[in-house]
Design an enzyme around this catalytic site. Structure first.
Site, PDB file in Angstrom:
ATOM      1  N   LYS A 228     -34.544 -67.858 -19.104  1.00 34.73           N
ATOM      2  CA  LYS A 228     -33.646 -67.889 -17.934  1.00 34.73           C
ATOM      3  C   LYS A 228     -32.220 -67.428 -18.283  1.00 34.73           C
ATOM      4  O   LYS A 228     -31.851 -67.341 -19.463  1.00 34.73           O
ATOM      5  CB  LYS A 228     -33.637 -69.316 -17.372  1.00 34.73           C
ATOM      6  CG  LYS A 228     -35.000 -69.764 -16.844  1.00 34.73           C
ATOM      7  CD  LYS A 228     -34.893 -71.108 -16.142  1.00 34.73           C
ATOM      8  CE  LYS A 228     -36.244 -71.564 -15.635  1.00 34.73           C
ATOM      9  NZ  LYS A 228     -36.145 -72.801 -14.824  1.00 34.73           N
TER      10      LYS A 228
ATOM     11  N   ARG B 219     -46.171 -75.347 -22.348  1.00 36.54           N
ATOM     12  CA  ARG B 219     -45.455 -76.456 -21.699  1.00 36.54           C
ATOM     13  C   ARG B 219     -45.025 -77.498 -22.734  1.00 36.54           C
ATOM     14  O   ARG B 219     -43.969 -78.118 -22.605  1.00 36.54           O
ATOM     15  CB  ARG B 219     -46.307 -77.056 -20.580  1.00 36.54           C
ATOM     16  CG  ARG B 219     -46.470 -76.045 -19.442  1.00 36.54           C
ATOM     17  CD  ARG B 219     -47.234 -76.586 -18.281  1.00 36.54           C
ATOM     18  NE  ARG B 219     -46.516 -77.599 -17.525  1.00 36.54           N
ATOM     19  CZ  ARG B 219     -45.541 -77.353 -16.669  1.00 36.54           C
ATOM     20  NH1 ARG B 219     -45.123 -76.102 -16.460  1.00 36.54           N
ATOM     21  NH2 ARG B 219     -44.957 -78.323 -15.996  1.00 36.54           N
TER      22      ARG B 219
ATOM     23  N   HIS C  85     -38.956 -71.026 -18.141  1.00 35.29           N
ATOM     24  CA  HIS C  85     -39.989 -71.402 -17.163  1.00 35.29           C
ATOM     25  C   HIS C  85     -41.347 -71.093 -17.774  1.00 35.29           C
ATOM     26  O   HIS C  85     -41.484 -70.100 -18.488  1.00 35.29           O
ATOM     27  CB  HIS C  85     -39.839 -70.590 -15.869  1.00 35.29           C
ATOM     28  CG  HIS C  85     -41.055 -70.679 -14.984  1.00 35.29           C
ATOM     29  ND1 HIS C  85     -41.252 -71.712 -14.110  1.00 35.29           N
ATOM     30  CD2 HIS C  85     -42.155 -69.889 -14.898  1.00 35.29           C
ATOM     31  CE1 HIS C  85     -42.434 -71.550 -13.521  1.00 35.29           C
ATOM     32  NE2 HIS C  85     -42.995 -70.450 -13.970  1.00 35.29           N
TER      33      HIS C  85
ATOM     34  N   PHE D  42     -32.944 -78.174  -3.988  1.00 33.12           N
ATOM     35  CA  PHE D  42     -32.336 -77.359  -5.030  1.00 33.12           C
ATOM     36  C   PHE D  42     -32.717 -75.876  -4.939  1.00 33.12           C
ATOM     37  O   PHE D  42     -32.290 -75.073  -5.767  1.00 33.12           O
ATOM     38  CB  PHE D  42     -32.685 -77.902  -6.423  1.00 33.12           C
ATOM     39  CG  PHE D  42     -34.167 -78.028  -6.714  1.00 33.12           C
ATOM     40  CD1 PHE D  42     -34.914 -76.915  -7.090  1.00 33.12           C
ATOM     41  CD2 PHE D  42     -34.803 -79.254  -6.625  1.00 33.12           C
ATOM     42  CE1 PHE D  42     -36.272 -77.024  -7.367  1.00 33.12           C
ATOM     43  CE2 PHE D  42     -36.163 -79.377  -6.901  1.00 33.12           C
ATOM     44  CZ  PHE D  42     -36.906 -78.261  -7.272  1.00 33.12           C
TER      45      PHE D  42
ATOM     46  N   GLU E 297     -48.530 -65.699 -11.269  1.00 34.74           N
ATOM     47  CA  GLU E 297     -47.177 -65.411 -11.775  1.00 34.74           C
ATOM     48  C   GLU E 297     -47.170 -64.179 -12.685  1.00 34.74           C
ATOM     49  O   GLU E 297     -46.223 -63.403 -12.673  1.00 34.74           O
ATOM     50  CB  GLU E 297     -46.631 -66.643 -12.503  1.00 34.74           C
ATOM     51  CG  GLU E 297     -46.366 -67.799 -11.542  1.00 34.74           C
ATOM     52  CD  GLU E 297     -45.808 -69.045 -12.215  1.00 34.74           C
ATOM     53  OE1 GLU E 297     -45.672 -69.067 -13.455  1.00 34.74           O
ATOM     54  OE2 GLU E 297     -45.497 -70.005 -11.481  1.00 34.74           O
TER      55      GLU E 297
ATOM     56  N   TYR F 143     -40.128 -68.489  -6.417  1.00 38.82           N
ATOM     57  CA  TYR F 143     -40.002 -69.950  -6.264  1.00 38.82           C
ATOM     58  C   TYR F 143     -40.330 -70.424  -4.841  1.00 38.82           C
ATOM     59  O   TYR F 143     -39.945 -71.530  -4.458  1.00 38.82           O
ATOM     60  CB  TYR F 143     -38.597 -70.392  -6.664  1.00 38.82           C
ATOM     61  CG  TYR F 143     -38.403 -70.474  -8.168  1.00 38.82           C
ATOM     62  CD1 TYR F 143     -39.162 -71.353  -8.943  1.00 38.82           C
ATOM     63  CD2 TYR F 143     -37.461 -69.692  -8.813  1.00 38.82           C
ATOM     64  CE1 TYR F 143     -38.987 -71.435 -10.313  1.00 38.82           C
ATOM     65  CE2 TYR F 143     -37.289 -69.772 -10.194  1.00 38.82           C
ATOM     66  CZ  TYR F 143     -38.055 -70.651 -10.933  1.00 38.82           C
ATOM     67  OH  TYR F 143     -37.886 -70.745 -12.298  1.00 38.82           O
TER      68      TYR F 143
END
Ligand code: CMP
Length: 140
Positions: A11, A87, A117, A59, A128, A51
């Protein structure tokens, strides 16, 4: 154990601090292979679409602002149990809750600027990966 692929995004908080290599080292040290990678500037529409699932969350607007605030590195990681392994390597969404040694514990600034992410399921990984990559761009 099955060989899987998962989508990863480094990010803007991490690219801004020149941490792409440090984050990639965490993936490679964990046995994940970077089989596709590109540094891009997300458009507002790309961030909102990616998203979309969080559209109703308070948010969402801030998250899309943040994700378009600088370059990101989108990547496909491959390996045994890659989705769960990634993860684990990333750590909890909120760096305050992340385990020692995880990417988010090491590098994240806060729950929004949390450096990486990763897809949360096999179904989402497939969606994705397609969002950012053609099959021909992924070389395992
Ligand atoms: P990510 O794994 O990219 O998926 C959704 C993102 O929303 C998440 O990481 C965080 O960056 C962000 N996020 C999740 N929960 C919150 C929250 N409570 N406040 C701000 N951002 C959040």
């Amino acid at each position: 154990m099955a060989v899987e692929r998962t989508l990863s995004i480094i990010k803007p908080d991490a690219t801004r601090r020149n941490l792409t290599g440090a984050v990639n080292k965490c993936f490679e040290d964990a046995g994940l292979r970077i089989v596709a990678q590109k540094r891009i500037q997300l458009s507002r529409a790309q961030a909102e679409g990616f998203y979309e699932v969080h559209k109703e969350r308070p948010f969402y607007g801030d998250l899309c602002d943040f994700m378009t605030s600088g370059p990101v590195v989108v990547q496909v990681l491959e390996g045994d149990d890659a989705i769960a392994k990634n993860r684990e390597v990333m750590g909890a969404t909120n760096p305050d809750d992340a385990a020692e040694g995880t990417i988010r514990k090491l590098f994240a600034e806060n729950i929004e600027a949390n450096s990486v992410h990763g897809s949360d399921s096999a179904e989402n990984a497939a969606i994705e990966i397609k969002y950012f990559f053609e099959d021909s761009e992924i070389v395992g």
